[in-house]
Design a protein around this motif. Structure first.
Motif, short mmCIF file in Angstrom:
data_model
loop_
_atom_site.label_atom_id
_atom_site.label_comp_id
_atom_site.label_asym_id
_atom_site.label_seq_id
_atom_site.Cartn_x
_atom_site.Cartn_y
_atom_site.Cartn_z
N UNK A 55 28.05 -9.31 6.91
CA UNK A 55 29.16 -9.28 5.96
C UNK A 55 28.69 -9.15 4.50
N UNK A 56 27.42 -9.37 4.24
CA UNK A 56 26.96 -9.52 2.85
C UNK A 56 25.89 -8.50 2.50
N UNK A 57 26.11 -7.81 1.37
CA UNK A 57 25.14 -6.84 0.87
C UNK A 57 23.95 -7.53 0.21
N UNK A 58 24.18 -8.72 -0.34
CA UNK A 58 23.15 -9.43 -1.10
C UNK A 58 23.18 -10.90 -0.71
N UNK A 59 22.00 -11.52 -0.65
CA UNK A 59 21.91 -12.96 -0.38
C UNK A 59 21.09 -13.61 -1.49
N UNK A 60 21.71 -14.53 -2.21
CA UNK A 60 21.00 -15.35 -3.19
C UNK A 60 21.13 -16.79 -2.70
N UNK A 61 20.07 -17.33 -2.14
CA UNK A 61 20.12 -18.68 -1.57
C UNK A 61 19.01 -19.53 -2.16
N UNK A 62 18.78 -20.69 -1.58
CA UNK A 62 17.76 -21.58 -2.11
C UNK A 62 16.37 -20.98 -2.09
N UNK A 63 16.09 -20.15 -1.09
CA UNK A 63 14.78 -19.50 -1.00
C UNK A 63 14.61 -18.49 -2.12
N UNK A 64 15.62 -17.62 -2.29
CA UNK A 64 15.55 -16.60 -3.32
C UNK A 64 15.54 -17.23 -4.72
N UNK A 65 16.36 -18.27 -4.90
CA UNK A 65 16.41 -18.95 -6.20
C UNK A 65 15.04 -19.52 -6.57
N UNK A 66 14.34 -20.09 -5.60
CA UNK A 66 13.00 -20.63 -5.86
C UNK A 66 12.02 -19.52 -6.22
N UNK A 67 12.11 -18.40 -5.50
CA UNK A 67 11.21 -17.27 -5.77
C UNK A 67 11.43 -16.71 -7.16
N UNK A 68 12.68 -16.69 -7.62
CA UNK A 68 13.01 -16.11 -8.92
C UNK A 68 13.13 -17.15 -10.03
N UNK A 69 12.88 -18.42 -9.68
CA UNK A 69 13.00 -19.51 -10.66
C UNK A 69 14.39 -19.55 -11.29
N UNK A 70 15.42 -19.44 -10.46
CA UNK A 70 16.80 -19.47 -10.93
C UNK A 70 17.33 -20.90 -10.88
N UNK A 71 17.85 -21.42 -11.99
CA UNK A 71 18.49 -22.74 -11.95
C UNK A 71 19.72 -22.69 -11.05
#
Length: 246
Positions: A156-172
């Protein structure tokens, strides 16, 4: 997009996972309570005051990255612990140790009881996709992909921004808008062209802070007024109320 209950300028939809797509918010709340109660009971003895799986969860934990949830709740009780390391043993008296214990508990509950999706949300996602809107899942959970796969909803989703991706990108994490902004950027739309779908007060704050084009609050626990106060443009009990799932 009136058939979806969205303004015409919306071209993308950003969905939270727990409490919006899946019935896992109550599982997370129970795991937080079990972990915090064990810690507080050992620490405070006769002065033990339990974690409230409704008010404490909504105010301090829901929607936030795991370590932030630990810090925010402990601060509400005047407790400060060292952060420790992300691989601290579960239950260690550090922020990460307590967070790892909570994660073990929630995974155990998911393995035992399974994960259910909200059927109304899946029907709404079908309608959103049929209308040609882009979609993203935005979650603080490091287990997001596994949960989506378990309910057959990854497609259902074109993009996933989750806890793993946030850690990789240093996203608050939430209540900061950075994860939602990253999802909009990855989808190729401006925040003003994206709608946020959230059940957490921290998620409402993130939607407002990011100046998104529309913020939908999903009220599963009777907090409609609080969702509006924290920035919702509209609050529904189920996404089918917006019209697209009918």
């Amino acid at each position: 997009m009136t058939q979806l209950g969205l303004p015409g300028h919306i071209h993308a939809c950003l969905f939270d996972l727990d409490g919006v797509v899946t019935r896992t918010a109550v599982v997370h709340a129970a795991a937080w309570k079990e972990m915090f109660d064990a810690f507080l009971r050992e620490r405070d003895g006769e002065d033990f005051r339990p974690f409230d799986a409704a008010s404490d969860y909504d105010e301090y934990v829901d929607g936030r990255p795991r370590a932030d949830g630990v810090r925010t709740f402990l601060a509400s009780r005047g407790i400060e612990l060292p952060d420790g390391d992300p691989d601290d043993p579960p239950g260690s008296r550090t922020v990460h140790g307590l967070g790892n214990r909570k994660n073990d508990l929630v995974l155990e509950r998911i393995r035992t009881d399974g994960v259910e999706a909200y059927d109304g949300t899946l029907r709404y996602l079908d309608a959103v996709r049929a209308a040609g809107l882009r979609t993203a899942i935005v979650s603080s959970s490091a287990n997001c992909r596994d949960v989506l796969r378990s309910i057959g909803a990854e497609h259902y989703f074109d993009v996933r921004i989750d806890g793993v991706v946030a850690a990789e990108r240093a996203l608050p994490g939430k209540p900061r808008p950075d994860t939602f902004l990253a999802a909009a950027r990855d989808l190729g739309v401006e925040p003003s062209e994206a709608a946020v779908f959230e059940d957490a007060l921290a998620g409402m704050d993130a939607g407002r802070a990011g100046r998104f084009g529309y913020v939908v609050g999903v009220d599963r626990v009777g907090q409609t007024d609080a969702l509006y106060t924290h920035g919702a443009d509209v609050v529904v009990r189920d996404l089918e109320e917006l019209g697209g799932g009918r």
